[in-house]
Design a protein around this motif. Structure first.
Motif, short mmCIF file in Angstrom:
data_model
loop_
_atom_site.label_atom_id
_atom_site.label_comp_id
_atom_site.label_asym_id
_atom_site.label_seq_id
_atom_site.Cartn_x
_atom_site.Cartn_y
_atom_site.Cartn_z
N ILE A 1 28.01 64.85 17.66
CA ILE A 1 28.09 65.91 18.78
C ILE A 1 28.71 65.26 20.08
CG2 ILE A 1 26.53 66.82 20.51
CD1 ILE A 1 24.38 67.72 18.30
N PHE A 2 28.31 64.03 20.27
CA PHE A 2 28.71 63.41 21.48
C PHE A 2 30.05 62.44 21.36
CE2 PHE A 2 24.21 63.96 22.46
CZ PHE A 2 24.26 64.77 23.30
N LEU A 3 30.45 61.91 20.00
CA LEU A 3 31.36 61.08 20.04
C LEU A 3 32.46 61.58 18.99
CD1 LEU A 3 29.41 57.59 19.49
CD2 LEU A 3 30.59 58.54 21.76
N SER A 4 32.11 62.89 18.34
CA SER A 4 33.15 63.42 17.28
C SER A 4 33.02 63.16 16.20
CB SER A 4 34.67 63.10 17.66
OG SER A 4 35.19 62.21 17.11
N LEU A 5 33.37 63.87 15.07
CA LEU A 5 33.12 63.79 13.68
C LEU A 5 33.81 62.61 13.10
CD1 LEU A 5 35.02 66.42 11.60
CD2 LEU A 5 35.64 65.94 14.13
N ASP A 6 35.19 62.26 13.55
CA ASP A 6 35.98 61.33 13.02
C ASP A 6 35.13 59.70 13.20
OD1 ASP A 6 37.70 62.91 11.97
OD2 ASP A 6 39.01 62.76 13.95
N PRO B 1 38.48 66.89 -0.59
CA PRO B 1 38.61 65.59 0.21
C PRO B 1 39.48 65.74 1.51
CG PRO B 1 39.11 65.33 -2.28
CD PRO B 1 39.23 66.90 -2.02
N TRP B 2 40.55 66.54 1.40
CA TRP B 2 41.60 66.53 2.59
C TRP B 2 41.05 67.69 3.53
CZ3 TRP B 2 42.90 67.67 -2.61
CH2 TRP B 2 43.01 69.08 -3.13
N ALA B 3 39.97 68.39 3.39
CA ALA B 3 39.74 69.40 4.40
C ALA B 3 39.36 69.10 5.68
CB ALA B 3 38.29 70.20 3.69
N SER B 4 38.90 67.60 5.91
CA SER B 4 39.12 67.31 7.42
C SER B 4 39.22 65.75 7.19
CB SER B 4 37.62 67.41 7.73
OG SER B 4 36.79 66.65 7.27
N LEU B 5 40.03 65.31 8.29
CA LEU B 5 40.27 63.80 8.17
C LEU B 5 39.06 62.88 8.13
CD1 LEU B 5 42.59 61.72 8.80
CD2 LEU B 5 42.26 61.99 11.17
N ALA B 6 37.76 63.41 8.65
CA ALA B 6 36.50 62.69 8.89
C ALA B 6 36.28 62.41 7.42
CB ALA B 6 35.62 63.49 9.42
N THR B 7 36.38 63.19 6.56
CA THR B 7 36.08 63.14 5.17
C THR B 7 36.80 62.03 4.44
OG1 THR B 7 35.44 65.44 4.55
CG2 THR B 7 35.75 64.32 2.66
N LEU B 8 38.23 62.00 4.68
CA LEU B 8 38.90 60.87 3.81
C LEU B 8 38.67 59.59 4.77
CD1 LEU B 8 42.36 62.66 4.56
CD2 LEU B 8 41.40 62.14 2.23
N LEU B 9 38.47 59.53 6.02
CA LEU B 9 37.86 58.44 6.55
C LEU B 9 36.74 57.88 5.91
CD1 LEU B 9 38.50 59.44 10.13
CD2 LEU B 9 39.85 57.51 9.03
N TRP B 10 35.80 58.73 5.75
CA TRP B 10 34.45 58.29 5.03
C TRP B 10 34.51 57.98 3.76
CZ3 TRP B 10 32.74 61.36 0.74
CH2 TRP B 10 31.33 60.99 0.43
N HIS B 11 35.54 58.42 2.90
CA HIS B 11 35.52 57.94 1.55
C HIS B 11 36.39 56.60 1.61
CE1 HIS B 11 37.44 57.81 -2.56
NE2 HIS B 11 36.23 58.32 -2.81
N GLN B 12 37.25 56.53 2.35
CA GLN B 12 38.00 55.32 2.77
C GLN B 12 36.94 54.18 2.94
OE1 GLN B 12 38.75 52.85 5.71
NE2 GLN B 12 39.90 51.71 4.50
N ARG B 13 35.98 54.30 4.06
CA ARG B 13 34.92 53.37 3.96
C ARG B 13 34.25 53.05 2.89
NH1 ARG B 13 36.80 50.42 6.40
NH2 ARG B 13 34.80 49.53 6.99
#
Length: 384
Positions: free
Chosen positions: A89-94, A336-348
């Motif tokens: 909410i306060f810092l963004s999904l990414d 997996p590509w539906a949002s950049l956040a998901t790609l970032l999450w998977h990379q982590r």
């Protein structure tokens, strides 16, 4: 390597479209101007999280959080859900995908629990929890302008009911799926000493300063790059061996770049027109559902940001824009590509040795995404 290959193929396809005139040079330059801050943020924030993890910051945070759960797995899981929601909410999904994922993985491992329900909670709430404030998601900022620039409080008042539903529904699904492990107990484990207190303190200060700067109004790449430079300099002095090319998420950058360019080429051949025709018109509950589900389908097909941009002209009113946001924010849980956040999450997750098969992710997302979007849209229609 597979990620980089797919990204390179998409880049080549986009380059061919530009070379043969489908994608004009002006569109390519406009695209680059829009996406380079995003890519630079991804690169910098990944370096920050890698270095902070090497300094032991996330391990210490996990140890302290584990104490608050008092040995109850469900209580620990709810704490993770609360952190993920507030962070989104306060810092963004990414930011949630990058900063919180390593914390919850270390937390689960430290407590002897399966990390998957905690990791899944993080990525689902990073998406579905991004409805409440303009800063929660770039799509919200775009919609805020299209709505006539309402204040953050006015924006939140309109989105409050669907935002609550979009948070509760994924949590309910996760609890049902993982109820056996979440109803168990855990041990807090032994405390792990920090190897280098100087590196730990620097990491804590830098990350602690970074969080408010990300919501200060500055372009997010600026504080992220500054934090990466500061931590990089400290590690250069204290532990130079940690600094390596592997810190850079180059495969993800290649994939994201290729995805953006290829989608822009699809826009040039009329993708937006097709989506607009499918989305319909009107503000009845069925019309809002049609638009939200079209947004969900578009997000999972081509990523949530271009899906929003393609459908924004056909929304036409603040209420329909709110329904569109439900589709493109709470709906991208399938591909997996539906949002950049998901790609970032998977990379982590990959960097930490946690494996989740995309097939399982897609199946679970195909269940929870439509359910979340439909119920959230009905909540919007109910309070409109």
């Amino acid at each position: 390597m597979r990620t980089a290959i797919v990204g390179a193929a998409l880049l080549v396809a986009g380059a061919v479209a530009a070379a043969i005139g489908i994608l004009p040079p002006s569109a390519v330059f406009e695209l680059w101007d829009r996406v380079w801050p995003i890519l630079l943020f991804v690169l910098a924030i990944t370096v920050v999280t890698e270095l902070a993890a090497a300094a032991g910051l996330f391990t210490v945070i996990a140890q302290r959080t584990a104490r608050w759960g008092r040995g109850r797995a469900w209580a620990l899981w709810l704490l993770v859900a609360l952190f993920a929601t507030l962070s989104t909410i306060f810092l963004s999904l990414d930011t949630t995908a990058v900063l919180l994922t390593p914390v919850v993985v270390v937390l689960a491992r430290h407590s002897g629990l399966d990390p998957l329900p905690f990791a899944l909670t993080t990525v689902w709430l990073a998406n579905t929890g991004s409805l409440l404030l303009p800063v929660s998601n770039l799509t919200n900022l775009l919609a805020q302008h299209a709505m006539g620039d309402p204040s953050p409080l006015s924006f939140a008042a309109r989105m409050a009911a669907p935002a609550v539903v979009a948070i509760v529904v994924p949590l309910a699904v996760i609890f049902v799926l993982y109820r056996r492990s979440l109803l168990g107990r855990y041990g807090t484990g032994s405390e792990v000493d920090v190897d280098d207190p100087v590196l730990f303190r620097w990491s804590a200060v830098v990350v602690g300063a970074l969080v408010p700067l990300l919501v200060s109004g500055l372009p997010v790449w600026m504080p992220a790059v500054g934090a990466a430079i500061v931590l990089g300099a400290v590690f250069m002095v204290r532990r130079r061996g940690v600094l390596r090319l592997g810190l850079l998420p180059w495969q993800l950058i290649v994939l994201a770049s290729g995805l953006f360019l290829f989608i822009e080429a699809l826009h040039a051949v009329g993708l937006g027109t097709v989506l607009a025709a499918v989305s319909g018109e009107g503000e009845s509950p069925l019309a809002l559902l049609r638009l939200a589900l079209t947004g969900m389908a578009g997000a999972n097909a081509i990523d949530n940001l271009p899906a929003y941009l393609a459908l924004e002209p056909s929304a036409g009113s603040p209420l329909r824009l709110a329904a569109l946001l439900i589709g493109v924010n709470a709906g991208p849980l399938i591909t997996p590509w539906a949002s950049l956040a998901t790609l970032l999450w998977h990379q982590r997750l990959t960097s930490m040795g946690v494996e989740i098969r995309w097939r399982r992710y897609v199946v679970l997302g195909a269940i929870v995404a439509p359910l979340t979007v439909v119920l959230s849209t009905l909540a919007l229609a109910l309070v409109a």
